[in-house]
Motif scaffolding. Structure first.
Motif, PDB file in Angstrom:
ATOM      1  N   SER A 285      -6.823  21.447 -19.436  1.00  0.00           N
ATOM      2  CA  SER A 285      -6.419  22.073 -18.096  1.00  0.00           C
ATOM      3  C   SER A 285      -7.243  22.943 -17.784  1.00  0.00           C
ATOM      4  O   SER A 285      -8.119  23.291 -18.434  1.00  0.00           O
TER       5      SER A 285
ATOM      6  N   LYS B 161      -6.877  13.581 -19.007  1.00  0.00           N
ATOM      7  CA  LYS B 161      -7.660  14.733 -19.512  1.00  0.00           C
ATOM      8  C   LYS B 161      -6.997  14.975 -21.151  1.00  0.00           C
ATOM      9  O   LYS B 161      -6.850  16.004 -21.340  1.00  0.00           O
TER      10      LYS B 161
ATOM     11  N   GLY C  20      -9.517   9.758 -19.796  1.00  0.00           N
ATOM     12  CA  GLY C  20     -10.129  10.615 -18.789  1.00  0.00           C
ATOM     13  C   GLY C  20      -9.189  10.919 -17.683  1.00  0.00           C
ATOM     14  O   GLY C  20      -8.900  12.115 -17.187  1.00  0.00           O
ATOM     15  N   ALA C  21      -8.273   9.974 -17.358  1.00  0.00           N
ATOM     16  CA  ALA C  21      -7.301  10.333 -16.207  1.00  0.00           C
ATOM     17  C   ALA C  21      -6.222  11.157 -16.716  1.00  0.00           C
ATOM     18  O   ALA C  21      -5.927  12.041 -15.941  1.00  0.00           O
TER      19      ALA C  21
ATOM     20  N   PRO D 222     -19.293  21.675 -19.138  1.00  0.00           N
ATOM     21  CA  PRO D 222     -19.639  20.446 -18.203  1.00  0.00           C
ATOM     22  C   PRO D 222     -21.058  20.100 -18.218  1.00  0.00           C
ATOM     23  O   PRO D 222     -22.036  21.030 -18.297  1.00  0.00           O
TER      24      PRO D 222
ATOM     25  N   ASP E 132     -10.284  24.016 -15.274  1.00  0.00           N
ATOM     26  CA  ASP E 132     -11.562  23.317 -14.857  1.00  0.00           C
ATOM     27  C   ASP E 132     -11.957  22.456 -15.862  1.00  0.00           C
ATOM     28  O   ASP E 132     -13.315  22.290 -16.255  1.00  0.00           O
ATOM     29  N   ALA E 133     -11.291  21.254 -15.611  1.00  0.00           N
ATOM     30  CA  ALA E 133     -11.560  20.376 -16.747  1.00  0.00           C
ATOM     31  C   ALA E 133     -11.901  18.922 -16.331  1.00  0.00           C
ATOM     32  O   ALA E 133     -12.044  17.885 -16.842  1.00  0.00           O
ATOM     33  N   SER E 134     -12.636  19.106 -14.986  1.00  0.00           N
ATOM     34  CA  SER E 134     -13.361  17.899 -14.406  1.00  0.00           C
ATOM     35  C   SER E 134     -14.594  17.683 -14.817  1.00  0.00           C
ATOM     36  O   SER E 134     -15.176  18.741 -15.475  1.00  0.00           O
ATOM     37  N   GLY E 135     -15.284  16.516 -14.753  1.00  0.00           N
ATOM     38  CA  GLY E 135     -16.734  16.186 -15.002  1.00  0.00           C
ATOM     39  C   GLY E 135     -16.699  15.857 -16.551  1.00  0.00           C
ATOM     40  O   GLY E 135     -15.773  15.494 -17.246  1.00  0.00           O
ATOM     41  N   ASP E 136     -18.020  15.152 -16.747  1.00  0.00           N
ATOM     42  CA  ASP E 136     -18.246  14.890 -18.253  1.00  0.00           C
ATOM     43  C   ASP E 136     -18.693  15.982 -19.301  1.00  0.00           C
ATOM     44  O   ASP E 136     -19.549  16.656 -18.923  1.00  0.00           O
TER      45      ASP E 136
END
Length: 126
Positions: free
Chosen positions: A25, A77, A74-75, A101, A27-31
């Motif tokens: 959770s 997380k 990924g969806a 990231p 800022d867990a976006s990105g690869d």
């Protein structure tokens, strides 16, 4: 910042199975690559398994290859570690870790991972 929380630890007899989950959770976006490490009683923390940032590559320690399976949703997380045919030597605290990231490559070195969960305990009895 990324927060990681592990679930799924417990006690099991040798030969049994467990599935660990790690929810990211913040800022867990990105690869970014993620991994599982463990620390057994009286032992140093060691790499168990990792998955690349795009989930196209996986890596396993020799001691768990063929018994453990790492995967990622990924969806949601969420990182998973399915552990089969557990033995006493698998006992320990299991930690989820994530790289920064855009750091998509798997590495076995702890210093390469920026974010860590609090750990979940796995106990395997004979």
């Amino acid at each position: 910042q990324v927060q990681l929380v592990e679930f799924g630890g417990g006690s099991v007899q040798a030969g049994g199975s467990l599935k660990l989950s790690c929810v990211a959770s913040g800022d867990a976006s990105g690869d970014y690559a993620m991994a599982w490490f463990r620390q057994g009683p009286g032992k140093e923390r060691e790499f168990v398994s990792g998955i690349s940032g795009r989930s196209d590559r996986t890596m396993y320690a020799d001691s768990v290859r063929g018994r453990f399976t790492i995967s990622r949703d990924g969806a949601k997380k969420t990182l998973y570690l399915k552990m089969d045919n557990l033995n006493v030597e698998d006992t320990g605290d299991y930690y989820c870790a994530a790289r920064s990231p855009r750091s998509v490559a798997i590495t076995t070195t702890q210093i390469s991972y920026k974010y860590w969960g609090q750990g979940t305990q796995v106990t395997v009895s004979s």
